[in-house]
Scaffold this active site. Structure first.
Site, PDB file in Angstrom:
ATOM      1  N   SER A  81       0.843  -1.202   0.000  1.00 18.06           N
ATOM      2  CA  SER A  81       0.000   0.000   0.000  1.00 18.06           C
ATOM      3  C   SER A  81       0.871   1.242   0.000  1.00 18.06           C
ATOM      4  O   SER A  81       2.022   1.219   0.458  1.00 18.06           O
ATOM      5  CB  SER A  81      -0.885   0.012   1.247  1.00 18.06           C
ATOM      6  N   TYR A 129      -0.291  -0.128  10.754  1.00 16.88           N
ATOM      7  CA  TYR A 129      -0.684  -0.609   9.428  1.00 16.88           C
ATOM      8  C   TYR A 129       0.418  -0.325   8.414  1.00 16.88           C
ATOM      9  O   TYR A 129       0.781  -1.186   7.600  1.00 16.88           O
ATOM     10  CB  TYR A 129      -1.990   0.058   8.993  1.00 16.88           C
TER      11      TYR A 129
END
Length: 323
Positions: A166, A192
């Protein structure tokens, strides 16, 4: 890849869909595993693979949702090549059960599943849940399926792993001396981000270790796609996402568009037998310094996410957690 190597490009871009990538491609005989395939990016990835003739295993935590996804794939593609298997990446026993029950060669492993938590949560081992699921679970899965992938490479000449990363990787390196947030203040966004950097580093080291066996791994950034991941966002996370979109950091994609870069890494000939790359919008991303601003470099990859030394260290530390 050396620093002077040209970036790998393809004919696909941000507007391409997963179905575009597999159009005209015959994947008959190819066996694939897609984690988190009951919805979102994973479902569209599995759907396009099945449409091209692959035998796809939907590795999912909720088998009921997985069975519905398999029926959806069959209805939309006219193919019954999707099967469902239970897999909870945060459960070491469940990962081991999945890998031990796998029979025969495997040609494609797509480590797609991920979790986002609004606050600190830990596994039974005390591991921070996002890192444990997004990185460690996929790490153990890949290790457990390595022999099957090697058999797949002998059968077809290559086997591939795709690690879904990501743009969030730009927000944090892997903090090797505090991976589990035992000493630093917990920030779910940083946690994350660390897990997404780890996904990319895994691809670097897996390729170094396994390329001689015909197995390569690449990381991909799917781009801005609204999926079930966002349901646990804090208000701070929602505000940040809205700010990033307003600033032009990303343009929203459909799930089919988001899955396109995964399919490029999975089947495009440009990425056959070459790994350790980070892909964005259907092509290899350019590298930016670790202090580069995310908003100005959203289609790049930070050096800390593809650094070979860090990748080796992370592999060693990760392996040590399972001993």
């Amino acid at each position: 890849m050396t620093a002077s190597s040209p970036l790998i490009t393809t004919r696909f871009d941000a507007t391409s869909t997963a179905d575009d990538v597999v159009a005209g491609v015959d994947l008959s005989g190819l066996r694939a595993v897609v984690t988190g395939a009951s919805s979102g990016l994973g479902l569209e990835t599995a759907r396009s693979l099945a449409r091209a003739g692959a035998e796809v295993t939907l590795a999912v935590r909720d088998t009921g949702a997985g069975l519905e996804a398999a029926r959806d794939i069959a209805r939309s593609t006219g193919r019954d090549g999707a099967r469902v298997a239970a897999l909870d990446l945060a459960d070491r026993g469940a990962v081991a059960g999945f890998t031990e029950s796998w029979d025969g060669p495997l040609h494609l492993l797509i480590n797609n599943a991920a979790v986002i938590t609004p606050g600190l949560a830990r596994t039974a081992e005390g591991w921070e849940l996002q890192f444990a699921t997004n990185h460690l679970g996929h790490f153990a899965l890949s290790l457990g399926l390595r022999d099957a992938l090697a058999a797949g490479a002998r059968e077809r000449g290559e086997a591939r792993i795709v690690a879904v990363s990501s743009t969030a990787h730009m927000r944090s390196p892997v903090v090797l001396n505090d991976l589990q947030f035992e000493r630093r203040e917990y920030d779910p966004q940083a946690a994350y981000a660390q897990s997404k950097t780890a996904n990319s580093l895994f691809a670097v080291e897996a390729t170094r270790r396994w390329a001689d066996d015909g197995i390569v791994a690449n990381a991909v950034n799917p781009g801005g796609v609204a999926t079930g991941l966002q349901r646990h966002f804090t208000q701070k996370q929602k505000d940040y996402l809205a700010e990033a979109e307003a600033a032009g950091v990303f343009a929203s994609k459909t799930a089919q568009q988001g899955a396109a870069t995964t399919l490029v890494a999975a089947v495009a000939p440009e990425f056959a037998r070459t790994g350790g790359h980070y892909l964005d919008d259907g092509r290899e991303a350019y590298t930016v310094p670790d202090d580069a601003e995310l908003f100005e470099n959203s289609h790049g990859v930070k050096q800390w996410a593809i650094d070979p030394d860090t990748a080796r260290k992370l592999w060693t530390v990760s392996l040590g957690l399972f001993v």
